[in-house]
Design a protein around this motif. Sequence first.
Motif, PDB file in Angstrom:
ATOM      1  N   LYS A  23       4.660  32.962  -5.687  1.00  0.00           N
ATOM      2  CA  LYS A  23       5.337  34.260  -5.718  1.00  0.00           C
ATOM      3  C   LYS A  23       6.817  34.105  -5.376  1.00  0.00           C
ATOM      4  O   LYS A  23       7.290  34.520  -4.325  1.00  0.00           O
ATOM      5  N   SER A  24       7.543  33.476  -6.285  1.00  0.00           N
ATOM      6  CA  SER A  24       8.985  33.293  -6.121  1.00  0.00           C
ATOM      7  C   SER A  24       9.615  33.190  -7.496  1.00  0.00           C
ATOM      8  O   SER A  24       8.921  33.146  -8.506  1.00  0.00           O
ATOM      9  N   GLU A  25      10.940  33.157  -7.519  1.00  0.00           N
ATOM     10  CA  GLU A  25      11.655  32.958  -8.776  1.00  0.00           C
ATOM     11  C   GLU A  25      11.967  31.479  -8.945  1.00  0.00           C
ATOM     12  O   GLU A  25      12.347  30.812  -7.984  1.00  0.00           O
ATOM     13  N   GLN A  26      11.800  30.986 -10.155  1.00  0.00           N
ATOM     14  CA  GLN A  26      12.089  29.589 -10.454  1.00  0.00           C
ATOM     15  C   GLN A  26      12.947  29.529 -11.711  1.00  0.00           C
ATOM     16  O   GLN A  26      12.578  30.095 -12.731  1.00  0.00           O
ATOM     17  N   LEU A  27      14.082  28.853 -11.601  1.00  0.00           N
ATOM     18  CA  LEU A  27      15.030  28.774 -12.701  1.00  0.00           C
ATOM     19  C   LEU A  27      15.010  27.381 -13.308  1.00  0.00           C
ATOM     20  O   LEU A  27      15.084  26.382 -12.596  1.00  0.00           O
TER      21      LEU A  27
END
Length: 109
Positions: free
Chosen positions: A64-68
């Motif tokens: 549950k996080s943003e990954q670029l």
Amino acid sequence: MTHLLEKQSLDQLKIDIMYLQAEAITTNQESTLLLDGNQDSYSGKSTKTELSRKFTPTLHFQEKSEQLFRFSPPFGNISKFKTIIIQGHNKKYALIFQIGKGRFRIDEI
């Protein structure tokens, strides 16, 4: 029906990743893919296009996080390698970014 909708969402993700890689190669400009685990969605950006998609309601990113991820010219190389787990209704899938020229795959686990 649920399985078909999940497959369709994962197939669209594959198509979008390949498109972003192709954009990096053909425009000689970096493109990006942002996976948003909080919204169970992803977005992509290149010099020509911005896209935003939400998974079918039964698919969820485990993390549950943003990954670029960045795709760099001239070969569409990816900025990092990683395995991302996607939880479906009855199945789990692994989105695997491999080292070398932006290779990736989605496996059922």
